[in-house]
Design an enzyme around this catalytic site. Structure first.
Site, PDB file in Angstrom:
ATOM      1  N   TYR A 195      10.341 -40.847   3.497  1.00 60.20           N
ATOM      2  CA  TYR A 195      11.542 -41.610   3.164  1.00 60.20           C
ATOM      3  C   TYR A 195      11.979 -42.478   4.338  1.00 60.20           C
ATOM      4  O   TYR A 195      12.073 -42.003   5.476  1.00 60.20           O
ATOM      5  CB  TYR A 195      12.652 -40.626   2.799  1.00 60.20           C
ATOM      6  N   HIS A 244      11.163 -28.522   7.482  1.00 58.01           N
ATOM      7  CA  HIS A 244      10.718 -29.854   7.067  1.00 58.01           C
ATOM      8  C   HIS A 244      10.203 -30.574   8.306  1.00 58.01           C
ATOM      9  O   HIS A 244      10.921 -31.371   8.916  1.00 58.01           O
ATOM     10  CB  HIS A 244      11.889 -30.599   6.432  1.00 58.01           C
ATOM     11  N   SER A 263       6.707 -35.169   2.207  1.00 60.13           N
ATOM     12  CA  SER A 263       8.128 -35.428   1.995  1.00 60.13           C
ATOM     13  C   SER A 263       8.298 -36.418   0.840  1.00 60.13           C
ATOM     14  O   SER A 263       7.863 -36.127  -0.269  1.00 60.13           O
ATOM     15  CB  SER A 263       8.786 -35.904   3.288  1.00 60.13           C
ATOM     16  N   GLN A 264       8.912 -37.590   1.066  1.00 57.88           N
ATOM     17  CA  GLN A 264       8.937 -38.573  -0.012  1.00 57.88           C
ATOM     18  C   GLN A 264       7.517 -38.861  -0.485  1.00 57.88           C
ATOM     19  O   GLN A 264       7.254 -38.971  -1.690  1.00 57.88           O
ATOM     20  CB  GLN A 264       9.580 -39.877   0.437  1.00 57.88           C
TER      21      GLN A 264
END
Length: 322
Positions: free
Chosen positions: A92, A303, A184-185
């Site tokens: 992201y 994360h 992630s994204q």
């Protein structure tokens, strides 16, 4: 080990808490029909960056809504027969990354494409015109518009599908051996792409974003990458009078709702201490995948960089050379 989420036995059966709109299937069938009608007008322009064993190109194409979308593309020099390909999706706010990061796959005989998402850190256009709040993030862009097809992530998901189709159609690529990957994204986009292009051979998604929005909200984790959900309620719906309708709208772009469409082999990696994309939100998507799948767990990681994960993904993709 401390827990930030459900115990593992519950994660393995969790089915999500965000709603699935009643017309979800029709929404995406109509969206794919719209994509099918787009003339991509693909351009391959030799890039300034080149490497001894690779040909590197700036790739442009037209996406839904007329946006000009950019991707990097690198392929082996002097390939004599169709070979596999991987398509990469970034995190992201980021972009397609450095050319040098693609060359390990090229050296192994892959064509590699890396997408720039609309309106983030790269060169792709964001042409969206929407009603309502767009503050802080892309999840809520279009959430208040009367037309649910104005959701920005709908366009991003369709861009991933279009790029993969373009790669599959290249003369030097074996269309049956194309994989998708990202973290992630990029992990969320990987799963969405595999759902929209069932011909994809395999998908590697590390700690995927964009899953089970209501679970993230209920865990009080609408921060960092999900902070625009908090701002949406504070600015648009401060008494939560329309909370159910809001999460139903986001259901159109919730990867867990797309996951049952996936037909390829899937590898996922999850840090059980993840407070950005909580494990339960990731498992909400993983548990709905019915094709061959595995999830690699990192109990002490959040994360963040997962040691060895990149090497495992690389070996997973090398399976397409066999």
């Amino acid at each position: 080990m401390m827990l930030v989420d459900m115990p593992l036995d519950q994660l393995k059966v969790y089915q999500g808490s965000s709603p699935r709109p009643a017309d979800f299937d029709r929404y995406w069938e109509e969206s794919l029909e719209e994509l099918n009608a787009v003339d991509p007008q693909m351009e391959l322009i030799p890039a300034e960056f080149q490497a001894p064993n690779a040909e590197c190109f700036d790739l442009y194409f037209r996406g839904v809504g007329g946006a000009r979308i950019y991707a990097k593309l690198a392929r082996p020099k002097n390939a004599t027969k169709p070979h596999p390909a991987v398509v990469q999706f970034h995190g992201y706010s980021g972009h397609s990354g450095d050319w040098s990061g693609m060359l390990n796959y090229v050296q192994s005989g892959f064509t590699v494409a890396a997408l720039d998402c609309r309106g983030q850190g790269g060169k792709s256009q964001d042409v969206s015109r929407v009603e309502g709040m767009t503050l802080r993030g892309h999840i809520v862009r279009g959430a208040a518009d009367p037309d649910p097809k104005k959701l920005l992530f709908r366009s991003n998901y369709l861009d991933t599908a279009e790029l993969v189709r373009l790669v599959m159609a290249m003369d030097d690529v074996d269309a049956t051996r194309v994989g998708v990957m990202g973290g992630s994204q990029g992990g969320g986009l990987t799963l969405a792409c595999a759902a929209l292009v069932p011909e994809v051979n395999r998908a590697a998604a590390s700690y995927p974003f964009l899953c089970d929005y209501r679970r993230v909200w209920n865990m009080d984790l609408a921060k960092a990458a999900y902070e625009d959900i908090q701002y949406y309620f504070r600015q648009v719906d401060p008494t939560h009078a329309h909370e159910d309708a809001f999460f139903e709208r986001l259901g159109y772009i919730d990867v867990q709702n797309l996951a049952p469409r996936i037909r390829c082999r899937v590898r996922m990696a999850t840090g059980l201490m993840d407070t950005v994309c909580p494990p339960s939100s990731q498992f909400a998507a993983f548990n709905k995948i019915t094709s061959p799948k595995e999830v690699v767990l990192y109990p002490d990681f959040g994360h963040e960089f997962l040691p060895g994960d990149g090497d495992k993904v690389y070996r997973f993709m090398l399976g397409m050379l066999e």
